[in-house]
Write a protein that holds these residues in place. Structure first.
Motif, mmCIF file in Angstrom:
data_model
loop_
_atom_site.group_PDB
_atom_site.id
_atom_site.type_symbol
_atom_site.label_atom_id
_atom_site.label_comp_id
_atom_site.label_asym_id
_atom_site.label_seq_id
_atom_site.Cartn_x
_atom_site.Cartn_y
_atom_site.Cartn_z
ATOM 1 N N LYS A 1 3.972 27.897 25.085
ATOM 2 C CA LYS A 1 4.796 28.951 24.493
ATOM 3 C C LYS A 1 5.166 29.948 25.590
ATOM 4 C CE LYS A 1 2.731 28.437 19.989
ATOM 5 N NZ LYS A 1 1.818 28.983 19.012
ATOM 6 N N THR A 2 6.461 30.019 25.890
ATOM 7 C CA THR A 2 6.911 30.821 27.032
ATOM 8 C C THR A 2 6.588 32.303 26.897
ATOM 9 O OG1 THR A 2 9.113 30.957 26.057
ATOM 10 C CG2 THR A 2 8.759 29.255 27.704
ATOM 11 N N GLY B 1 13.020 27.807 30.119
ATOM 12 C CA GLY B 1 11.955 26.821 29.964
ATOM 13 C C GLY B 1 11.812 25.908 31.167
ATOM 14 N N ALA B 2 12.540 26.224 32.254
ATOM 15 C CA ALA B 2 12.487 25.384 33.458
ATOM 16 C C ALA B 2 12.699 26.250 34.701
ATOM 17 C CB ALA B 2 13.569 24.315 33.395
ATOM 18 N N ILE B 3 12.251 25.714 35.817
ATOM 19 C CA ILE B 3 12.462 26.372 37.097
ATOM 20 C C ILE B 3 12.771 25.286 38.122
ATOM 21 C CG2 ILE B 3 10.009 26.403 37.697
ATOM 22 C CD1 ILE B 3 10.539 29.145 39.011
ATOM 23 N N GLY B 4 13.736 25.528 38.956
ATOM 24 C CA GLY B 4 14.158 24.530 39.938
ATOM 25 C C GLY B 4 13.295 24.524 41.186
ATOM 26 N N LEU B 5 13.309 23.412 41.870
ATOM 27 C CA LEU B 5 12.537 23.297 43.103
ATOM 28 C C LEU B 5 13.040 24.249 44.176
ATOM 29 C CD1 LEU B 5 12.063 19.428 43.329
ATOM 30 C CD2 LEU B 5 10.371 21.138 42.697
ATOM 31 N N ILE C 1 0.822 28.727 35.398
ATOM 32 C CA ILE C 1 1.452 27.637 34.647
ATOM 33 C C ILE C 1 0.391 26.656 34.159
ATOM 34 C CG2 ILE C 1 2.953 25.604 34.851
ATOM 35 C CD1 ILE C 1 4.813 27.352 36.591
ATOM 36 N N LYS C 2 -0.605 26.368 35.001
ATOM 37 C CA LYS C 2 -1.688 25.469 34.586
ATOM 38 C C LYS C 2 -2.429 26.041 33.373
ATOM 39 C CE LYS C 2 -3.327 24.651 38.961
ATOM 40 N NZ LYS C 2 -4.418 24.298 39.877
ATOM 41 N N VAL C 3 -2.788 27.306 33.439
ATOM 42 C CA VAL C 3 -3.502 27.963 32.344
ATOM 43 C C VAL C 3 -2.618 28.006 31.107
ATOM 44 C CG1 VAL C 3 -4.474 30.174 31.573
ATOM 45 C CG2 VAL C 3 -4.976 29.312 33.868
#
Length: 66
Positions: free
Chosen positions: A49-50, A17-21, A39-41
């Motif tokens: 919902k992943t 549910g996350a991604i690092g810089l 990701i915006k869409v």
């Protein structure tokens, strides 16, 4: 070690549910732009919902058809 690509980033988002810089920084520019657009869409229309994130790059799908 293989290059970090769009599909890897999506898999990571779906699992954690996350991604690092650092991961975003290692993506090729085209993949980064496409991922951020998806990701915006996804945030607007899929309610975060992943499982609704596209697993494959749309650009790669177009190349396969050609």
């Amino acid at each position: 070690m293989s290059e970090y690509r769009y599909e890897d980033a999506v898999k990571q988002l779906q699992e954690s549910g996350a991604i690092g810089l650092v991961d975003l920084k290692s993506l090729p520019h085209d993949d980064l732009v496409e991922l951020l657009e998806e990701i915006k869409v996804w945030c607007l229309y899929a309610g975060g919902k992943t499982e609704k994130l596209p697993k494959e790059s749309k650009k790669k799908k177009k190349k396969k058809k050609d």
